[in-house]
Design a protein around this motif. Sequence first.
Motif, PDB file in Angstrom:
ATOM      1  N   GLY A  38       0.780  -1.232   0.000  1.00 44.54           N
ATOM      2  CA  GLY A  38       0.000   0.000   0.000  1.00 44.54           C
ATOM      3  C   GLY A  38       0.805   1.272   0.000  1.00 44.54           C
ATOM      4  O   GLY A  38       0.264   2.336  -0.277  1.00 44.54           O
ATOM      5  N   ASP A  39       2.088   1.210   0.303  1.00 40.98           N
ATOM      6  CA  ASP A  39       2.899   2.436   0.336  1.00 40.98           C
ATOM      7  C   ASP A  39       3.360   2.846  -1.063  1.00 40.98           C
ATOM      8  O   ASP A  39       3.463   2.021  -1.966  1.00 40.98           O
ATOM      9  N   GLU A  40       3.660   4.127  -1.200  1.00 48.63           N
ATOM     10  CA  GLU A  40       4.406   4.584  -2.360  1.00 48.63           C
ATOM     11  C   GLU A  40       5.895   4.462  -2.059  1.00 48.63           C
ATOM     12  O   GLU A  40       6.325   4.605  -0.910  1.00 48.63           O
ATOM     13  N   LEU A  41       6.672   4.210  -3.103  1.00 53.62           N
ATOM     14  CA  LEU A  41       8.124   4.181  -2.952  1.00 53.62           C
ATOM     15  C   LEU A  41       8.712   5.528  -3.347  1.00 53.62           C
ATOM     16  O   LEU A  41       8.201   6.209  -4.232  1.00 53.62           O
ATOM     17  N   VAL A  42       9.782   5.890  -2.670  1.00 51.59           N
ATOM     18  CA  VAL A  42      10.507   7.134  -2.935  1.00 51.59           C
ATOM     19  C   VAL A  42      11.908   6.715  -3.357  1.00 51.59           C
ATOM     20  O   VAL A  42      12.593   6.018  -2.619  1.00 51.59           O
ATOM     21  N   MET A  43      12.320   7.103  -4.586  1.00 46.42           N
ATOM     22  CA  MET A  43      13.582   6.589  -5.113  1.00 46.42           C
ATOM     23  C   MET A  43      14.470   7.724  -5.611  1.00 46.42           C
ATOM     24  O   MET A  43      14.023   8.596  -6.354  1.00 46.42           O
ATOM     25  N   THR A  44      15.738   7.679  -5.189  1.00 48.92           N
ATOM     26  CA  THR A  44      16.694   8.712  -5.589  1.00 48.92           C
ATOM     27  C   THR A  44      18.026   8.060  -5.955  1.00 48.92           C
ATOM     28  O   THR A  44      18.348   6.972  -5.462  1.00 48.92           O
ATOM     29  N   LEU A  45      18.773   8.704  -6.831  1.00 49.32           N
ATOM     30  CA  LEU A  45      20.097   8.217  -7.260  1.00 49.32           C
ATOM     31  C   LEU A  45      21.037   9.408  -7.324  1.00 49.32           C
ATOM     32  O   LEU A  45      20.717  10.415  -7.947  1.00 49.32           O
ATOM     33  N   ASP A  57      41.111  13.957  -0.682  1.00 48.48           N
ATOM     34  CA  ASP A  57      41.797  13.378   0.470  1.00 48.48           C
ATOM     35  C   ASP A  57      40.852  13.160   1.660  1.00 48.48           C
ATOM     36  O   ASP A  57      41.305  13.009   2.793  1.00 48.48           O
ATOM     37  N   LEU A  58      39.566  13.117   1.408  1.00 49.11           N
ATOM     38  CA  LEU A  58      38.630  12.802   2.493  1.00 49.11           C
ATOM     39  C   LEU A  58      38.856  11.346   2.915  1.00 49.11           C
ATOM     40  O   LEU A  58      38.931  10.462   2.065  1.00 49.11           O
ATOM     41  N   PRO A  59      38.959  11.089   4.234  1.00 54.43           N
ATOM     42  CA  PRO A  59      39.176   9.700   4.671  1.00 54.43           C
ATOM     43  C   PRO A  59      38.046   8.781   4.183  1.00 54.43           C
ATOM     44  O   PRO A  59      36.890   9.200   4.068  1.00 54.43           O
ATOM     45  N   ALA A  60      38.402   7.534   3.925  1.00 55.22           N
ATOM     46  CA  ALA A  60      37.452   6.585   3.321  1.00 55.22           C
ATOM     47  C   ALA A  60      36.173   6.444   4.148  1.00 55.22           C
ATOM     48  O   ALA A  60      35.074   6.358   3.584  1.00 55.22           O
ATOM     49  N   ALA A  61      36.292   6.421   5.477  1.00 61.07           N
ATOM     50  CA  ALA A  61      35.089   6.254   6.310  1.00 61.07           C
ATOM     51  C   ALA A  61      34.156   7.459   6.147  1.00 61.07           C
ATOM     52  O   ALA A  61      32.924   7.309   6.155  1.00 61.07           O
ATOM     53  N   ASP A  62      34.733   8.653   5.986  1.00 59.05           N
ATOM     54  CA  ASP A  62      33.910   9.840   5.758  1.00 59.05           C
ATOM     55  C   ASP A  62      33.236   9.767   4.375  1.00 59.05           C
ATOM     56  O   ASP A  62      32.075  10.163   4.229  1.00 59.05           O
ATOM     57  N   VAL A  63      33.966   9.268   3.391  1.00 63.69           N
ATOM     58  CA  VAL A  63      33.367   9.124   2.053  1.00 63.69           C
ATOM     59  C   VAL A  63      32.154   8.196   2.131  1.00 63.69           C
ATOM     60  O   VAL A  63      31.089   8.489   1.580  1.00 63.69           O
ATOM     61  N   GLY A  64      32.310   7.083   2.846  1.00 59.83           N
ATOM     62  CA  GLY A  64      31.195   6.141   2.979  1.00 59.83           C
ATOM     63  C   GLY A  64      29.992   6.774   3.647  1.00 59.83           C
ATOM     64  O   GLY A  64      28.848   6.630   3.192  1.00 59.83           O
ATOM     65  N   HIS A  65      30.246   7.501   4.747  1.00 63.40           N
ATOM     66  CA  HIS A  65      29.165   8.190   5.446  1.00 63.40           C
ATOM     67  C   HIS A  65      28.513   9.221   4.538  1.00 63.40           C
ATOM     68  O   HIS A  65      27.294   9.266   4.382  1.00 63.40           O
ATOM     69  N   ARG A  66      29.355  10.053   3.959  1.00 65.70           N
ATOM     70  CA  ARG A  66      28.874  11.202   3.192  1.00 65.70           C
ATOM     71  C   ARG A  66      28.027  10.804   1.984  1.00 65.70           C
ATOM     72  O   ARG A  66      26.971  11.399   1.727  1.00 65.70           O
ATOM     73  N   CYS A  67      28.484   9.802   1.248  1.00 64.23           N
ATOM     74  CA  CYS A  67      27.765   9.434   0.016  1.00 64.23           C
ATOM     75  C   CYS A  67      26.397   8.838   0.332  1.00 64.23           C
ATOM     76  O   CYS A  67      25.442   9.038  -0.428  1.00 64.23           O
ATOM     77  N   LEU A  68      26.289   8.136   1.447  1.00 65.92           N
ATOM     78  CA  LEU A  68      24.963   7.663   1.843  1.00 65.92           C
ATOM     79  C   LEU A  68      24.111   8.808   2.382  1.00 65.92           C
ATOM     80  O   LEU A  68      22.916   8.910   2.090  1.00 65.92           O
ATOM     81  N   ALA A  69      24.733   9.715   3.166  1.00 68.89           N
ATOM     82  CA  ALA A  69      23.998  10.843   3.748  1.00 68.89           C
ATOM     83  C   ALA A  69      23.325  11.693   2.672  1.00 68.89           C
ATOM     84  O   ALA A  69      22.182  12.139   2.833  1.00 68.89           O
ATOM     85  N   VAL A  70      24.029  11.913   1.574  1.00 63.35           N
ATOM     86  CA  VAL A  70      23.501  12.723   0.478  1.00 63.35           C
ATOM     87  C   VAL A  70      22.186  12.131  -0.042  1.00 63.35           C
ATOM     88  O   VAL A  70      21.246  12.859  -0.373  1.00 63.35           O
ATOM     89  N   ASN A  71      22.126  10.812  -0.114  1.00 62.04           N
ATOM     90  CA  ASN A  71      20.907  10.156  -0.579  1.00 62.04           C
ATOM     91  C   ASN A  71      19.830  10.138   0.494  1.00 62.04           C
ATOM     92  O   ASN A  71      18.653  10.339   0.203  1.00 62.04           O
ATOM     93  N   LEU A  72      20.225   9.873   1.733  1.00 64.53           N
ATOM     94  CA  LEU A  72      19.239   9.890   2.833  1.00 64.53           C
ATOM     95  C   LEU A  72      18.576  11.256   2.921  1.00 64.53           C
ATOM     96  O   LEU A  72      17.373  11.369   3.175  1.00 64.53           O
ATOM     97  N   SER A  73      19.376  12.304   2.702  1.00 58.78           N
ATOM     98  CA  SER A  73      18.838  13.659   2.776  1.00 58.78           C
ATOM     99  C   SER A  73      17.692  13.842   1.769  1.00 58.78           C
ATOM    100  O   SER A  73      16.677  14.487   2.075  1.00 58.78           O
ATOM    101  N   ASP A  74      17.830  13.259   0.578  1.00 57.93           N
ATOM    102  CA  ASP A  74      16.746  13.311  -0.409  1.00 57.93           C
ATOM    103  C   ASP A  74      15.515  12.550   0.076  1.00 57.93           C
ATOM    104  O   ASP A  74      14.384  13.005  -0.106  1.00 57.93           O
ATOM    105  N   LEU A  75      15.740  11.384   0.654  1.00 55.97           N
ATOM    106  CA  LEU A  75      14.588  10.608   1.154  1.00 55.97           C
ATOM    107  C   LEU A  75      13.856  11.386   2.244  1.00 55.97           C
ATOM    108  O   LEU A  75      12.621  11.494   2.235  1.00 55.97           O
ATOM    109  N   TYR A  76      14.600  11.923   3.206  1.00 60.72           N
ATOM    110  CA  TYR A  76      13.962  12.641   4.314  1.00 60.72           C
ATOM    111  C   TYR A  76      13.218  13.869   3.816  1.00 60.72           C
ATOM    112  O   TYR A  76      12.164  14.226   4.344  1.00 60.72           O
ATOM    113  N   ALA A  77      13.794  14.526   2.790  1.00 57.52           N
ATOM    114  CA  ALA A  77      13.148  15.730   2.253  1.00 57.52           C
ATOM    115  C   ALA A  77      11.817  15.408   1.576  1.00 57.52           C
ATOM    116  O   ALA A  77      11.017  16.309   1.310  1.00 57.52           O
TER     117      ALA A  77
END
Lengths: 306, 306
Positions: A38-45, A57-77
């Motif tokens: 019954g839900d609608e899906l929200v999809m971003t890339l 030179d961003l540390p790898a762990a920050d890259v992992g966090h950041r690239c997911l955060a950018v997408n989560l931000s779209d979902l939350y919006a």
Amino acid sequence: MDEFALIERYFRRPDQPPGDGVVLGPGDDAALLLPPAGDELVMTLDTSLGGHHFPDDLPAADVGHRCLAVNLSDLYAMGARPLWFLLSVTLPQADEAWLAGFAQGLFDLADRAGIALVGGDVTRGPLSVSIQATGAVTPGRALRRSGARAGQRLAIGGVPGQGGLGLRHWQAGERASVSARHLARPAFPLDLGAALVGRAGAAIDVSDGLLQDLGHILKASGGLGAELDLATLPVNEELAALDEADRYPLQLTGGDDYCLLFTWPDARPLPPGTSDIGMITEKGPILLRYPDGRTEPARPGGWRHF
Amino acid sequence: MDEFALIERYFRRPDQPPGDGVVLGPGDDAALLLPPAGDELVMTLDTSLGGHHFPDDLPAADVGHRCLAVNLSDLYAMGARPLWFLLSVTLPQADEAWLAGFAQGLFDLADRAGIALVGGDVTRGPLSVSIQATGAVTPGRALRRSGARAGQRLAIGGVPGQGGLGLRHWQAGERASVSARHLARPAFPLDLGAALVGRAGAAIDVSDGLLQDLGHILKASGGLGAELDLATLPVNEELAALDEADRYPLQLTGGDDYCLLFTWPDARPLPPGTSDIGMITEKGPILLRYPDGRTEPARPGGWRHF
């Protein structure tokens, strides 16, 4: 170590529950998912490139966090609750230390947000990360850019200008500042988007600069205007210490803020942690109200991808 | 022209129907989709880089076709019917002629396959295309790699080796050959995957070389073996003209074939256009049967991303 072994080692987590609705996760030609009935899906890339969207030179762990955060931000919006994501990583060589760090930053945030990695690929090439994230929302309840109306309050969650100041700090080697930390690991309230569902008029993820993203709301809502009260823009202590002539351009046109900008249709109090920064008007341009009371039309500006 | 204007001009098609279940297409923070009630979703994400996954000088329309084809091939290999896709394009400059050609090749195939573009982004950087495609399948009926059993026939749709020979032709400047055209615009039967649902044992998209992808089926199905009858491998006229010593390595280990390899559990005839190429056995290694009757264990090989 080849692609398949890298995925097996760094991106399969057989000891973790697979995530709601995950019928088949990474390892086949595609993932199998059962969407919530019954839900609608929200999809971003979104694609993030090293040296373009984040410092090389961003540390790898920050890259992992950041690239997911950018997408989560779209979902939350959009007012969505996160479900699943697919990940495509391109990197110059099979650097296992880098991948281990990247996976740690990625999964730390994924677990906090309750979103499950369900597939993707790893290939060789210039450093880039593409993430496709899917969320769910009750039909008809998604937050859209088009829901603004004249007379609504304009409000924001998060601190605009942190991304721009953070980049300045990073480039100057000041990597422990609040703003530089925000650039490296964008933080935003994970529950704000859901709190706006059914209440806010319009909403947008501020990633390309406050004025430009406000412009998207005004255009999508039929060509409205806005008045922005600069004295009310939220700041962190580093932004507060700047001259206004330096601070306002950062806050109005800097990128990478990952704030949530929204309109509020009535007199009820705003959600906790958000700020009233102006109002929606009948027609443009956007007017900036300075602390001394004078108003000036805003000049267009913001992060441009070309 | 900025990102938003480029997307508006080349990737919005207001005169086209939006696609089944598309509540909100490109233009907001994310797309809104209503999934088909009761179905499972099939989701894949692939990144293609210029100079790595396709020749740098491939015409833009071919790049558009090819990058979508790579994802459709994954959907069909799961037995899914295509629904929606998201597109992220990175290119060195805002080259409008390139984008126009790319969009034409992309939408020509999308329209034939019945898949709708619902969102994504365009950014500046080295040429790369990420596509996330979503399809639907009846619950429990998806084709998986893990469904092979000893005694099943091994079969293939499409011509293995075309991708490898096509690359050789392309690099030699012979760009009108059948194989070079396949490299530029991979073609595969759009209805074969659906015809296998409920009938095939296992299935996989052959993109990294026949032996390697067969190996994925055998491993996912619990460590089985296979006997491959080289005389029965389908060929095009250009492959048929090669010496066996040249042809077999291309057919067994070349990439970019986008064939559909599957196992067939009973004596019923294979679907039209597919070929019986061997059988699944109790244990490895994979045995190659040459036309003169001798058998030899296959040496591992295939396209490696690192």
